[in-house]
Design a protein around this motif. Structure first.
Motif, PDB file in Angstrom:
ATOM      1  N   SER A  46       0.542  -1.307   0.075  1.00  0.00           N
ATOM      2  CA  SER A  46      -0.115   0.017  -0.014  1.00  0.00           C
ATOM      3  C   SER A  46       0.817   1.343   0.155  1.00  0.00           C
ATOM      4  O   SER A  46       0.464   2.261  -0.763  1.00  0.00           O
ATOM      5  N   ALA A  49       2.209   1.936  -3.462  1.00  0.00           N
ATOM      6  CA  ALA A  49       0.536   2.403  -4.182  1.00  0.00           C
ATOM      7  C   ALA A  49       0.525   3.832  -4.004  1.00  0.00           C
ATOM      8  O   ALA A  49       0.028   4.492  -4.850  1.00  0.00           O
ATOM      9  N   TYR A  52       2.976   5.885  -5.906  1.00  0.00           N
ATOM     10  CA  TYR A  52       2.573   5.700  -7.330  1.00  0.00           C
ATOM     11  C   TYR A  52       1.467   6.814  -7.629  1.00  0.00           C
ATOM     12  O   TYR A  52       1.355   7.724  -8.438  1.00  0.00           O
ATOM     13  N   ARG A  74      -0.070   1.654 -11.863  1.00  0.00           N
ATOM     14  CA  ARG A  74       0.839   0.981 -11.071  1.00  0.00           C
ATOM     15  C   ARG A  74       0.258   0.835  -9.698  1.00  0.00           C
ATOM     16  O   ARG A  74       0.229  -0.229  -8.963  1.00  0.00           O
ATOM     17  N   ALA A  75      -0.508   1.975  -9.130  1.00  0.00           N
ATOM     18  CA  ALA A  75      -0.988   2.236  -8.056  1.00  0.00           C
ATOM     19  C   ALA A  75      -2.072   1.059  -8.097  1.00  0.00           C
ATOM     20  O   ALA A  75      -2.192   0.416  -6.996  1.00  0.00           O
ATOM     21  N   VAL A  78      -1.709  -2.815  -7.216  1.00  0.00           N
ATOM     22  CA  VAL A  78      -1.745  -3.272  -5.767  1.00  0.00           C
ATOM     23  C   VAL A  78      -3.002  -3.543  -5.246  1.00  0.00           C
ATOM     24  O   VAL A  78      -3.880  -2.675  -5.370  1.00  0.00           O
ATOM     25  N   HIS A  81      -5.512  -1.491  -2.157  1.00  0.00           N
ATOM     26  CA  HIS A  81      -4.705  -0.508  -1.615  1.00  0.00           C
ATOM     27  C   HIS A  81      -5.723   0.677  -1.320  1.00  0.00           C
ATOM     28  O   HIS A  81      -6.799   0.706  -1.815  1.00  0.00           O
ATOM     29  N   ALA A  84      -7.550   3.297  -3.608  1.00  0.00           N
ATOM     30  CA  ALA A  84      -7.733   3.029  -5.016  1.00  0.00           C
ATOM     31  C   ALA A  84      -8.899   3.941  -5.669  1.00  0.00           C
ATOM     32  O   ALA A  84      -8.717   4.116  -6.981  1.00  0.00           O
ATOM     33  N   SER A  87      -7.281   6.930  -7.159  1.00  0.00           N
ATOM     34  CA  SER A  87      -6.425   6.501  -8.143  1.00  0.00           C
ATOM     35  C   SER A  87      -7.145   6.222  -9.408  1.00  0.00           C
ATOM     36  O   SER A  87      -6.732   6.607 -10.643  1.00  0.00           O
TER      37      SER A  87
END
Length: 135
Positions: A46, A49, A52, A74-75, A78, A81, A84, A87
């Motif tokens: 995490s 992430a 990222y 990329r984040a 994971v 995380h 998310a 992201s």
């Protein structure tokens, strides 16, 4: 920072410096520290992430959609995380900026299904409303 002067590999200090530079809108310098921090982080965690994602937001602020997409992906690679949803929102914005409108809309629609309530979902709905008819 004094901590980095003593320990050049202090991941937490590099992340803190990255956040401080980001807050000052010094996105390129911030990304340098975040990149150093992620190198010191264990892959697939995490913590990695989150870094990222921070690089993704900086890249988006710099209008570097290609790097932003790469970092948000990329984040999101994971599992589970904590950032998310944010992201996903960033990924959609980067895709839109890059010109991939259909993928951007799909990411926002997925976000709304996965997280039906919250400020990130409200932002996703606002983007979809603003983007409707825009291509």
């Amino acid at each position: 920072s004094r901590i980095l002067a003593k320990d050049r590999n202090n991941t937490e200090a590099m992340k803190a410096m990255g956040h401080a530079l980001k807050a000052a809108s010094l996105y390129r310098a911030s990304n340098e520290y975040f990149t150093r921090a992620v190198r010191g982080s264990k892959r697939g965690t995490s913590a990695a992430a989150e870094v990222y994602a921070a690089i993704g937001w900086n890249s988006l602020a710099l209008k570097d959609a290609t790097d932003a997409v790469r970092m948000f992906e990329r984040a999101l690679s994971v599992p589970q995380h904590p950032t998310a949803p944010e992201s996903m929102l960033g990924l959609a914005q980067a895709m839109w900026l890059k010109g991939d409108r259909a993928k951007a809309k799909r990411v926002l629609e997925q976000l709304i299904v996965q997280v039906p309530k919250g400020s990130t979902t409200d932002a996703a709905r606002a983007f979809l409303a603003a983007w409707s008819g825009a291509g």
